[in-house]
Write a protein that holds these residues in place. Structure first.
Motif, short mmCIF file in Angstrom:
data_model
loop_
_atom_site.label_atom_id
_atom_site.label_comp_id
_atom_site.label_asym_id
_atom_site.label_seq_id
_atom_site.Cartn_x
_atom_site.Cartn_y
_atom_site.Cartn_z
N ARG A 1 0.92 -1.25 -0.01
CA ARG A 1 0.11 0.12 0.02
C ARG A 1 0.95 1.18 -0.08
O ARG A 1 1.65 1.22 0.83
CB ARG A 1 -0.87 -0.08 1.33
CG ARG A 1 -1.61 1.13 1.61
CD ARG A 1 -2.71 1.55 0.39
NE ARG A 1 -3.58 2.52 1.23
CZ ARG A 1 -3.61 3.91 0.75
NH1 ARG A 1 -2.63 4.34 0.04
NH2 ARG A 1 -4.52 4.73 1.17
N ILE A 2 0.84 1.93 -1.01
CA ILE A 2 1.70 3.13 -1.04
C ILE A 2 0.63 4.64 -0.97
O ILE A 2 -0.23 4.62 -1.53
CB ILE A 2 2.39 3.13 -2.57
CG1 ILE A 2 3.65 2.05 -2.66
CG2 ILE A 2 3.28 4.42 -2.65
CD1 ILE A 2 4.21 1.93 -3.99
N THR A 3 1.13 5.29 -0.03
CA THR A 3 0.39 6.63 0.13
C THR A 3 1.39 7.67 -0.36
O THR A 3 2.59 7.70 -0.27
CB THR A 3 0.20 6.86 1.65
OG1 THR A 3 -0.45 5.62 2.11
CG2 THR A 3 -0.63 7.85 1.72
N ILE A 4 0.89 8.56 -1.13
CA ILE A 4 1.61 9.67 -1.87
C ILE A 4 1.21 10.88 -1.22
O ILE A 4 -0.20 11.31 -1.08
CB ILE A 4 1.25 9.69 -3.49
CG1 ILE A 4 1.65 8.18 -4.13
CG2 ILE A 4 2.07 10.65 -4.23
CD1 ILE A 4 1.12 7.78 -5.38
N ASP A 5 2.20 11.84 -1.19
CA ASP A 5 1.89 13.25 -0.65
C ASP A 5 1.22 14.29 -1.91
O ASP A 5 1.45 13.83 -3.10
CB ASP A 5 2.86 13.84 0.01
CG ASP A 5 4.14 14.15 -0.63
OD1 ASP A 5 4.28 14.08 -1.75
OD2 ASP A 5 5.25 14.37 0.07
N ALA A 6 1.22 15.22 -1.50
CA ALA A 6 0.71 16.42 -2.40
C ALA A 6 1.78 16.73 -3.48
O ALA A 6 1.64 17.08 -4.65
CB ALA A 6 0.18 17.58 -1.73
N ALA A 7 3.15 16.50 -3.10
CA ALA A 7 4.13 16.73 -4.01
C ALA A 7 4.64 15.54 -4.78
O ALA A 7 5.39 15.70 -5.67
CB ALA A 7 5.44 17.22 -3.09
N GLY A 8 3.90 14.39 -4.75
CA GLY A 8 4.17 13.30 -5.68
C GLY A 8 5.22 12.26 -5.00
O GLY A 8 5.63 11.27 -5.76
N LYS A 9 5.61 12.51 -3.90
CA LYS A 9 6.62 11.59 -3.09
C LYS A 9 5.73 10.77 -2.36
O LYS A 9 4.83 10.76 -1.96
CB LYS A 9 7.45 12.63 -2.35
CG LYS A 9 8.53 13.57 -2.95
CD LYS A 9 9.42 12.67 -3.64
CE LYS A 9 10.36 13.70 -4.27
NZ LYS A 9 11.73 12.82 -4.79
N ILE A 10 6.54 9.39 -2.12
CA ILE A 10 5.85 8.62 -1.21
C ILE A 10 6.07 9.04 0.09
O ILE A 10 7.01 9.30 0.73
CB ILE A 10 6.61 7.19 -1.35
CG1 ILE A 10 6.61 6.63 -2.78
CG2 ILE A 10 6.09 5.97 -0.57
CD1 ILE A 10 7.35 5.42 -3.19
N LYS A 11 4.66 9.05 0.78
CA LYS A 11 4.52 9.25 2.20
C LYS A 11 4.74 8.15 3.02
O LYS A 11 5.50 8.10 4.14
CB LYS A 11 3.24 10.15 2.35
CG LYS A 11 2.89 10.42 3.84
CD LYS A 11 1.61 11.25 3.62
CE LYS A 11 1.05 11.74 5.35
NZ LYS A 11 0.00 12.20 5.18
N LYS A 12 4.44 7.17 2.61
CA LYS A 12 4.27 5.65 3.53
C LYS A 12 4.02 4.54 2.67
O LYS A 12 3.33 4.64 1.51
CB LYS A 12 3.18 5.81 4.54
CG LYS A 12 3.21 4.63 5.47
CD LYS A 12 2.24 4.89 6.53
CE LYS A 12 2.15 3.65 7.57
NZ LYS A 12 1.17 3.98 8.62
N THR A 13 4.96 3.44 2.79
CA THR A 13 4.51 2.18 2.04
C THR A 13 4.33 1.24 3.27
O THR A 13 4.92 1.33 4.54
CB THR A 13 5.80 1.71 1.36
OG1 THR A 13 6.95 1.67 1.93
CG2 THR A 13 5.88 2.58 0.05
N GLU A 14 3.57 0.33 3.00
CA GLU A 14 3.14 -0.68 3.87
C GLU A 14 3.14 -1.99 3.10
O GLU A 14 2.33 -2.12 2.19
CB GLU A 14 2.04 -0.53 4.75
CG GLU A 14 1.91 0.65 5.67
CD GLU A 14 0.60 0.63 6.55
OE1 GLU A 14 0.72 -0.66 7.28
OE2 GLU A 14 -0.23 1.38 6.32
N GLU A 15 4.47 -2.72 3.48
CA GLU A 15 4.54 -4.25 2.59
C GLU A 15 4.02 -5.20 3.24
O GLU A 15 4.60 -5.57 4.75
CB GLU A 15 6.02 -3.98 2.39
CG GLU A 15 6.27 -4.97 1.05
CD GLU A 15 7.91 -4.92 0.52
OE1 GLU A 15 8.18 -5.33 -0.56
OE2 GLU A 15 8.67 -4.20 1.72
N TYR A 16 3.54 -6.30 2.61
CA TYR A 16 3.03 -7.31 3.07
C TYR A 16 3.46 -8.62 2.33
O TYR A 16 3.64 -8.66 1.02
CB TYR A 16 1.68 -7.53 3.18
CG TYR A 16 1.13 -6.33 3.97
CD1 TYR A 16 0.43 -6.39 5.23
CD2 TYR A 16 0.43 -5.27 3.19
CE1 TYR A 16 -0.08 -5.43 6.02
CE2 TYR A 16 -0.02 -3.91 3.94
CZ TYR A 16 -0.24 -4.25 5.36
OH TYR A 16 -0.95 -3.17 6.19
#
Length: 144
Positions: free
Chosen positions: A107-122
């Motif tokens: 699950r990749i969450t992206i911030d307003a600038a287009g950078k990855i804010k958080k990844t949750e890997e399973y």
């Protein structure tokens, strides 16, 4: 392809390139990487870069092959197959020298600038014992 889909594909490609700095550069300065399989969370780019260094030392020729990508409002969910050769120990797992294959999701969450804010890997760590497999056996009713 949406921007979110491209970010997922870039994240997967960055694993294969094996440049920890380039991998970490995809993240916001305060980005977070959560690896649920090993119960590890890394906060900030330098810690994410360190995570990539450790993984690439242990799993040579590692790559992630994206399967399905589901765009979400703030990012995307991607399933993948990970592969490589488990040549050196990870901090909490002994190397097997085996070629490994495992199914995973991120699950990749992206911030307003287009950078990855958080990844949750399973994914499952059973690849260390079994080598893993790319496809599953289809078992029908009446077959154990």
């Amino acid at each position: 392809m949406t921007d979110h889909e491209e970010i997922c594909r870039s994240w997967a490609r960055a694993w294969e390139i094996a440049s920890p700095a380039d991998f970490a550069a995809q993240y916001a300065e305060d980005g977070i990487y959560v690896d649920h399989a090993f119960r590890r969370a890394k906060s900030a780019r330098d810690a994410i870069e360190e995570h990539s260094v450790i993984w690439h030392k242990a799993i040579s020729n590692f790559r992630i092959d994206p399967r399905e990508i589901q765009p979400l409002e703030d990012g995307a969910f991607m399933t993948f197959i990970g592969r490589g050769t488990f040549t050196r120990d990870l901090p909490i797992m002994k190397a097997t020298s085996a070629d490994i294959v495992f199914h995973g999701a991120v699950r990749i969450t992206i911030d307003a600038a287009g950078k990855i804010k958080k990844t949750e890997e399973y994914y499952s760590t059973t690849f260390a014992q079994t080598g893993g497999q790319e496809s599953y056996d289809l078992i029908k009713a009446g077959q154990a």
